[in-house]
Design an enzyme around this catalytic site. Sequence first.
Site, PDB file in Angstrom:
ATOM      1  N   LYS A 125      -2.917   3.010   1.283  1.00 55.62           N
ATOM      2  CA  LYS A 125      -2.407   3.723   0.099  1.00 55.62           C
ATOM      3  C   LYS A 125      -1.445   4.847   0.473  1.00 55.62           C
ATOM      4  CE  LYS A 125      -6.598   4.702  -1.358  1.00 55.62           C
ATOM      5  NZ  LYS A 125      -7.446   3.815  -0.535  1.00 55.62           N
ATOM      6  N   THR A 126      -1.851   5.673   1.427  1.00 45.80           N
ATOM      7  CA  THR A 126      -1.026   6.834   1.778  1.00 45.80           C
ATOM      8  C   THR A 126       0.331   6.399   2.311  1.00 45.80           C
ATOM      9  OG1 THR A 126      -2.951   8.226   2.213  1.00 45.80           O
ATOM     10  CG2 THR A 126      -0.888   8.872   3.261  1.00 45.80           C
TER      11      THR A 126
ATOM     12  N   GLU B  78      -0.948   8.195  -5.186  1.00 51.78           N
ATOM     13  CA  GLU B  78      -2.025   7.454  -4.559  1.00 51.78           C
ATOM     14  C   GLU B  78      -3.192   7.371  -5.537  1.00 51.78           C
ATOM     15  OE1 GLU B  78      -4.485   8.028  -0.399  1.00 51.78           O
ATOM     16  OE2 GLU B  78      -2.404   8.713  -0.545  1.00 51.78           O
TER      17      GLU B  78
END
Length: 463
Positions: A121-122, A165
Amino acid sequence: MAPAIPPTMDRPHFIGIGGAGMSGIAKILAQRGARVAGSDARESPTAEALRAHGATVHIGHDAAHLTPDTTAVVVSSAIRADNPELAAARAAGIPVVHRSDALAALMDGLRPIAVAGTHGKTTTTSMLGVALRTLGLSPSYAIGGDLDEPGSNAENGAGEFFVAEADESDRSFHTYAPEVAIILNVELDHHANYASMDEIYESFEIFTRRITPGGTLVLAADQDGARELRGRLAPELAVTTYGEAADADVRVLSITPRGLTSEVTVLLDGEELAFTVSVPGRHYALNAVAALAAGAAAGIPAAELAAALGSYTGVKRRLQLKGSAAGVQVIDSYAHHPTEMTADLEAMRAAVGDEGRILVLFQPHLFSRTQELGREMGEALALADASVVLDIYPAREDPVPGVTSALIVDAARAAGADVTPVLAKEAAPGVLAAMAKPGDLVLTMGAGDVTDLGPGILTALEA
């Protein structure tokens, strides 16, 4: 022009303001003109960066940090009920707002793109945010890691997009209503909150129902969990798949490693696009393709976005080069789940070549994760030439009887790995330096404070 600040967020107080998710929201609110305050357990560069934006940051938690004009207290799921500031807020009738609700409020009036998945995600959020910024679209973004300096995990942009995110760990991503959502992968994790894969699938399905009418879900075509999820989704939902599978809508034709970069070619709407990903590993290349598919779904010209993705040079703790000494590179990895560990180790194997060795300093993260996935973590470490394993980093959890890093060490040895347990963290840099020789690569790995040991390893190598 940024949307107005909700009245309850005009003078917010953040408990744990230095955390990756909390600090980003605090920064954006400060940039929008809110009088931000908060507290954290310890001093940090992130706290200093927030002060530079006008925020008041206290060190330590004390009810006295709340002021009579505090309009809301913002918390994450990690804040315990007996926190003195939280208790004081409830006693005083001050609204308590979960971090996800605060972030959702910041997206109102903009075009949100939310990035979800068990892993990646990051990185994917960062790639898309940087690419949109490179194109001059001035996005707002909130990510779980710093791009290039403390406090660079968020920005209040002047444009219409907000890239965020979307964290599934506590189901807080059900709060968001994105125009475009990305789901990178679906696996069992966060065992304290999810008891089974069925619960995981249900949670991600609820997230997809939050996509606004006319919006798009960008979904991995290669990953088993994502493919299973697709079969559970509402048939009317617009879905764009990406990956190496022959039936992917955005099909990856090739990923060619070039040292610490990759060359990627995709087929999108009948047209081949080639671009560079300036971080190593197939998983990061696929993250970039997910970002490309999401941007295209939002109407951004794909060729321009593909070129702009090359401007992304990494986020801290995601295979970040910390330095070199005595012919040895030290790289930092946030990987803490077996799938992430395997992906990063495979990427480093391709980067180091045939001559060098990969040495890992691994710190398990959470007792619950170690209890459920310790064997798989040990098996992943067998991909390294040698490993040192530290004690478990507890984060928000209390110890679980019988659950120690020995579970990982035993599993690694059973898989044929060369692994050494080191319980005293301060001894680890010397142990790694003694093991390393020119041409080797040392990987500090884990989601806890193992990242702090990189400079010590470099110093020990120079001695």
